[in-house]
Design a protein around this motif. Structure first.
Motif, PDB file in Angstrom:
ATOM      1  N   UNK A 509     -26.711  10.548  28.157  1.00  0.00           N
ATOM      2  CA  UNK A 509     -25.954  10.968  29.249  1.00  0.00           C
ATOM      3  C   UNK A 509     -25.711  12.087  29.707  1.00  0.00           C
ATOM      4  N   UNK A 510     -25.015  12.942  30.382  1.00  0.00           N
ATOM      5  CA  UNK A 510     -24.796  14.082  30.631  1.00  0.00           C
ATOM      6  C   UNK A 510     -23.346  14.409  30.429  1.00  0.00           C
ATOM      7  N   UNK A 511     -22.987  15.662  30.387  1.00  0.00           N
ATOM      8  CA  UNK A 511     -21.796  16.409  30.627  1.00  0.00           C
ATOM      9  C   UNK A 511     -20.857  16.520  29.062  1.00  0.00           C
ATOM     10  N   UNK A 512     -22.362  16.081  28.193  1.00  0.00           N
ATOM     11  CA  UNK A 512     -21.289  16.044  26.699  1.00  0.00           C
ATOM     12  C   UNK A 512     -20.664  17.373  26.421  1.00  0.00           C
ATOM     13  N   UNK A 513     -20.202  17.969  25.887  1.00  0.00           N
ATOM     14  CA  UNK A 513     -19.879  19.880  24.919  1.00  0.00           C
ATOM     15  C   UNK A 513     -20.163  19.542  23.919  1.00  0.00           C
ATOM     16  N   UNK A 514     -20.865  20.216  23.227  1.00  0.00           N
ATOM     17  CA  UNK A 514     -20.857  20.236  21.614  1.00  0.00           C
ATOM     18  C   UNK A 514     -20.607  22.277  21.377  1.00  0.00           C
ATOM     19  N   UNK A 515     -20.172  22.069  19.720  1.00  0.00           N
ATOM     20  CA  UNK A 515     -20.336  23.229  19.615  1.00  0.00           C
ATOM     21  C   UNK A 515     -20.764  23.085  18.180  1.00  0.00           C
ATOM     22  N   UNK A 516     -22.128  24.221  17.346  1.00  0.00           N
ATOM     23  CA  UNK A 516     -22.844  24.229  15.991  1.00  0.00           C
ATOM     24  C   UNK A 516     -22.050  24.813  15.802  1.00  0.00           C
ATOM     25  N   UNK A 529     -16.274  22.007   9.428  1.00  0.00           N
ATOM     26  CA  UNK A 529     -16.690  23.576  10.385  1.00  0.00           C
ATOM     27  C   UNK A 529     -16.515  24.560   9.866  1.00  0.00           C
ATOM     28  N   UNK A 530     -17.747  24.816   9.581  1.00  0.00           N
ATOM     29  CA  UNK A 530     -17.397  26.493   9.557  1.00  0.00           C
ATOM     30  C   UNK A 530     -17.722  27.376  10.746  1.00  0.00           C
ATOM     31  N   UNK A 531     -17.919  28.513  10.571  1.00  0.00           N
ATOM     32  CA  UNK A 531     -18.355  29.690  11.355  1.00  0.00           C
ATOM     33  C   UNK A 531     -19.525  28.884  12.839  1.00  0.00           C
ATOM     34  N   UNK A 532     -18.745  29.340  14.035  1.00  0.00           N
ATOM     35  CA  UNK A 532     -19.305  28.566  15.250  1.00  0.00           C
ATOM     36  C   UNK A 532     -20.841  29.495  15.696  1.00  0.00           C
ATOM     37  N   UNK A 533     -21.987  29.129  15.831  1.00  0.00           N
ATOM     38  CA  UNK A 533     -22.905  30.062  15.517  1.00  0.00           C
ATOM     39  C   UNK A 533     -23.617  29.559  17.317  1.00  0.00           C
ATOM     40  N   UNK A 534     -23.186  28.451  18.273  1.00  0.00           N
ATOM     41  CA  UNK A 534     -23.509  27.770  18.989  1.00  0.00           C
ATOM     42  C   UNK A 534     -22.856  26.931  20.052  1.00  0.00           C
ATOM     43  N   UNK A 545     -30.033  22.383  26.682  1.00  0.00           N
ATOM     44  CA  UNK A 545     -31.278  23.374  26.619  1.00  0.00           C
ATOM     45  C   UNK A 545     -32.065  23.763  25.194  1.00  0.00           C
ATOM     46  N   UNK A 546     -32.922  24.059  24.837  1.00  0.00           N
ATOM     47  CA  UNK A 546     -33.370  24.483  23.222  1.00  0.00           C
ATOM     48  C   UNK A 546     -31.977  25.617  22.999  1.00  0.00           C
ATOM     49  N   UNK A 547     -32.081  25.597  21.215  1.00  0.00           N
ATOM     50  CA  UNK A 547     -30.608  26.883  20.922  1.00  0.00           C
ATOM     51  C   UNK A 547     -31.753  26.732  19.574  1.00  0.00           C
ATOM     52  N   UNK A 558     -28.106  24.216   6.923  1.00  0.00           N
ATOM     53  CA  UNK A 558     -27.014  22.748   6.721  1.00  0.00           C
ATOM     54  C   UNK A 558     -26.077  23.064   8.526  1.00  0.00           C
ATOM     55  N   UNK A 559     -26.196  22.778   8.687  1.00  0.00           N
ATOM     56  CA  UNK A 559     -25.278  23.024   9.853  1.00  0.00           C
ATOM     57  C   UNK A 559     -24.386  21.489  10.769  1.00  0.00           C
ATOM     58  N   UNK A 560     -23.244  21.802  11.523  1.00  0.00           N
ATOM     59  CA  UNK A 560     -21.980  20.494  11.735  1.00  0.00           C
ATOM     60  C   UNK A 560     -22.696  20.651  13.536  1.00  0.00           C
ATOM     61  N   UNK A 561     -23.019  19.855  14.013  1.00  0.00           N
ATOM     62  CA  UNK A 561     -22.389  19.590  15.137  1.00  0.00           C
ATOM     63  C   UNK A 561     -21.488  18.759  15.336  1.00  0.00           C
ATOM     64  N   UNK A 562     -20.162  19.383  16.702  1.00  0.00           N
ATOM     65  CA  UNK A 562     -19.015  18.915  16.907  1.00  0.00           C
ATOM     66  C   UNK A 562     -19.096  18.664  18.756  1.00  0.00           C
ATOM     67  N   UNK A 563     -19.039  17.319  18.977  1.00  0.00           N
ATOM     68  CA  UNK A 563     -18.702  16.780  20.379  1.00  0.00           C
ATOM     69  C   UNK A 563     -17.111  17.451  20.956  1.00  0.00           C
ATOM     70  N   UNK A 564     -17.555  18.347  21.518  1.00  0.00           N
ATOM     71  CA  UNK A 564     -16.050  19.747  21.799  1.00  0.00           C
ATOM     72  C   UNK A 564     -15.570  18.438  23.587  1.00  0.00           C
ATOM     73  N   UNK A 565     -16.467  17.515  24.541  1.00  0.00           N
ATOM     74  CA  UNK A 565     -16.359  16.929  25.758  1.00  0.00           C
ATOM     75  C   UNK A 565     -17.129  15.797  25.254  1.00  0.00           C
ATOM     76  N   UNK A 566     -16.385  15.272  25.853  1.00  0.00           N
ATOM     77  CA  UNK A 566     -17.366  13.721  25.975  1.00  0.00           C
ATOM     78  C   UNK A 566     -17.776  13.711  27.685  1.00  0.00           C
ATOM     79  N   UNK A 567     -18.708  12.908  27.658  1.00  0.00           N
ATOM     80  CA  UNK A 567     -19.130  12.473  28.955  1.00  0.00           C
ATOM     81  C   UNK A 567     -18.105  11.305  29.449  1.00  0.00           C
ATOM     82  N   UNK A 568     -17.908  11.532  30.707  1.00  0.00           N
ATOM     83  CA  UNK A 568     -17.134  10.732  31.229  1.00  0.00           C
ATOM     84  C   UNK A 568     -16.999   8.877  30.827  1.00  0.00           C
ATOM     85  N   UNK A 569     -15.891   8.949  30.867  1.00  0.00           N
ATOM     86  CA  UNK A 569     -15.940   7.409  30.818  1.00  0.00           C
ATOM     87  C   UNK A 569     -15.916   7.212  29.610  1.00  0.00           C
TER      88      UNK A 569
END
Length: 677
Positions: A509-516, A529-534, A545-547, A558-569
């Protein structure tokens, strides 16, 4: 010791005193002594007041033997005033206690002789009492020992000095360390010398019992026509110097005088029922001698000592050795860096440097020296140059963040150089060193000048999973010193990417937005989640893309991935995905979403026949209004069943999986997270 029996009137007075104090026990007191000698009159063992004496017998009191103080040796016998006189003093080396009937150790006799000889000839009441108590401890023992019942009692009367007991204990300890018999040792520093030279003689006095050196002893010395005297210092040693005035054998003789007696001098009573008395103030001597062979003087050698920069070296020790390796002369260079040996017999010798006198110069090898008859040392001086000692480099390689030692780092060591602008830079390569398991590498480095020589350290191969630190580090190596140099490395960052798929079909699925973000623990103990790094977005292939992420080598971060935008539908993940980034590794986080549920199509209402009448409502009343075509669906309590089902689906969507691959080695799984591969 009992001196006299109290009169009936005295006993009556004692009884009256006892009645006055009532129930308190009466204890006789000691009184100042002037009848018997230095010390105190005390009650005897039966409590008769002033019937005994602790201290010496003699001037200014009762004279037992001229001006000498004397001390009782038999506690239970009559005092010296009942002896009827005494026979002349005689030495004894053994003693049997009249109190216990047993022979006392020979050492006790020596200890008693020391104390009476050194401290007994006194007019001090406290000192005389201390000598008396110590003598009873050594020669009587039993209840009269210093910790025996009567021994304690004798020292505890009010008029007896409170210091007498501690003094007695001090005398006993000192006697065990310093009592004789004694030995004098006369030791010339050389057995052979030349005419006209000075010879130093070391002297010391020791106890044969303890082996301890005796301080404060006067020693008279003589050698040929030279005479002198010295007193041993606090260490029991002294030295004396004389000039060898003629060839041949010179006897160096010494006599130590004024030493405390090492044998008891006893006075036996005419009436054997009285005590034996011990003579105070006895002294003894000790003698020794040694020979020095004096030979004719013939030549010498002069040594000039310098370092590579030409500076004079002070305090450098040299020895002049003959063909058998025997030391003929030895000494140190003076303030001018010069040492001269004169009065040396002609011949070939070996000059040996035994100490540089400091910590920065190396010893030089021995060299041959020829002594010529009639030639002084200044005629042909010898210049000896000491090189500087190597410095020791102790290089430590550590993790910059944790300080953990790092093995297998290869460090290049270069000489210092200067470019055309006068700027220092790494020059010629000296060598490479590799750090061990402890992160250390050691190397000896030459030093050319006293101020030190500069070098450079540069990493040419980094430890596994770490970035190369190629910045050279300049350091100064000083002669004979240890240079501690610490170099650091940062871990190679971890690479992270996201793979987004359909939870049911696995479709990318494309179009997923996320924060690390880093991990923070909230007050409830939950990881949030604490300080956003990427941040990033997945492409058409479902991949981001590689981060690059900061990471550590072993435990990772340890990091946390949070989905900020889901793919359409699709719905967003219900909660963040936890993953661990380890240095020099690639982490793939697969985020899985479920499609949003499709609402069911509402049923089409059946139109009523024109002119017809709706059926009546139950119970009568007006029937409900039929909605007209095109009206909105109803909400609230009349929500359709499919809407409720859709809400439940929103709470269940979301999920993720983590893969981690280390470039050089496999890393352990992320404990507590989703599965890793």
């Amino acid at each position: 010791m009992r001196s006299r029996i109290p009169t009936p009137s005295r006993l009556a007075a004692v009884a009256v005193a006892a009645g006055v104090v009532g129930t308190l026990a009466w204890v006789p007191t000691a009184v100042a002594a002037d009848k018997y000698g230095p010390g105190f009159q005390i009650p005897d063992s039966e409590g008769h007041a002033a019937s005994s004496h602790i201290g010496a017998y003699g001037p200014p009191g009762l004279r037992v033997w001229g001006d000498n103080e004397t001390y009782c040796a038999d506690p239970s016998r009559r005092g010296p005033d009942a002896a009827g006189g005494y026979f002349g003093p005689k030495p004894v080396s053994q003693w049997t206690s009249s109190e216990t009937g047993q022979k006392v150790p020979d050492a006790n006799v020596a200890y008693a002789s020391y104390i009476i000889g050194k401290y007994g000839q006194t007019h001090s009441d406290a000192q005389a009492a201390a000598v008396d108590a110590a003598t009873y401890e050594l020669l009587a023992g039993g209840t009269y020992g210093i910790n025996g019942s009567r021994g304690k009692q004798r020292l505890s009367y009010p008029n007896v000095s409170a210091n007498s007991r501690s003094m007695a204990m001090g005398y006993l300890a000192e006697a065990k360390k310093l009592a004789g018999p004694y030995e004098l040792h006369v030791r010339p520093k050389v057995k052979e010398t030349t005419e006209g030279t000075k010879v130093t003689v070391d002297v010391d006095v020791t106890s044969k019992l303890s082996g301890e050196h005796i301080p404060g002893v006067k020693v008279d010395l003589g050698a040929d026509s030279s005479k002198g005297s010295v007193t041993t210092g606090g260490d029991g040693r002294a030295s004396w110097t004389f000039t060898a005035s003629k060839t041949g054998t010179t006897a160096v003789k010494g006599t130590a005088t004024g030493l405390p007696g090492s044998q008891l001098k006893t006075l036996d009573p005419h009436d054997k029922r009285a005590q034996r008395m011990l003579l105070a103030g006895d002294t003894t001597t000790a003698q020794d001698s040694a020979d020095v062979t004096v030979k004719p003087a013939t030549g010498g050698v002069e040594i000039h000592k310098k370092d590579p920069e030409g500076s004079r070296l002070v305090g450098v020790s040299f020895q002049l050795l003959d063909s058998a390796g025997k030391v003929v002369k030895e000494g140190k260079t003076g303030k001018d860096g010069v040492l001269t040996f004169e009065g040396v017999a002609p011949g070939k010798y070996r000059l040996h440097e035994s100490s540089t006198g400091d910590d920065i110069h190396e010893l030089v090898p021995d060299q041959d020296v020829l002594i010529v008859a009639g030639q002084s040392g200044s005629a042909k001086p010898i210049t000896v140059i000491d090189p500087f000692k190597d410095a020791e480099l102790v290089l430590k390689k550590v993790d910059k963040a944790t300080g953990k030692p790092l093995a297998n780092a290869v460090i290049e060591i270069d000489a210092d150089d200067v470019d055309g602008a006068g700027k220092h830079k790494p020059g010629k390569k000296i060598t490479d060193v590799t750090t061990g398991k402890d992160g250390l590498a050691k190397l000896k480095l030459g030093v050319d000048v006293k101020a030190g020589s500069a070098y450079w350290a540069k990493e040419v191969k980094a430890p596994a999973h770490y970035q190369l630190n190629s910045t050279p580090e300049r350091f100064l190596a000083k002669a004979g010193a240890v240079v501690n140099l610490t170099l650091t490395n940062d871990p190679i960052p971890a690479t992270m990417r996201v793979l987004k798929t359909d939870k049911e079909s696995g479709k990318v699925l494309g179009g997923m937005g996320f924060d690390i973000a880093t991990v923070r623990v909230d007050p409830s103990g939950n990881k949030v989640p604490g300080t956003k790094v990427a941040s990033g977005t997945t492409g058409a292939d479902g991949k981001s893309q590689p981060i690059k992420l900061d990471a550590t080598v072993e435990d990772g971060i340890e990091y946390l991935l949070t989905e900020t935008k889901a793919p359409d539908g699709y719905d967003k993940l219900a909660r963040p995905i936890s993953f661990t980034a380890r240095a020099d590794s690639e982490v793939t986080v697969r985020a899985q979403d479920s499609k949003l549920p499709t609402p069911p199509t509402p049923p089409t209402p059946t139109p009523s026949t024109p002119g017809s009448t709706p059926p009546p409502a139950k119970g009568g009343g007006t029937p409900p209004e039929t909605p007209s075509s095109g009206s909105l669906a109803k909400t609230g309590a009349e929500m359709a069943p499919w809407a409720a089902g859709g809400a439940a689906a929103l709470l269940a969507v979301g999920g993720g999986t983590v893969w981690m691959t280390r470039r050089r080695q496999q890393s352990p799984a992320n404990a507590g997270n989703s599965p890793q591969e």
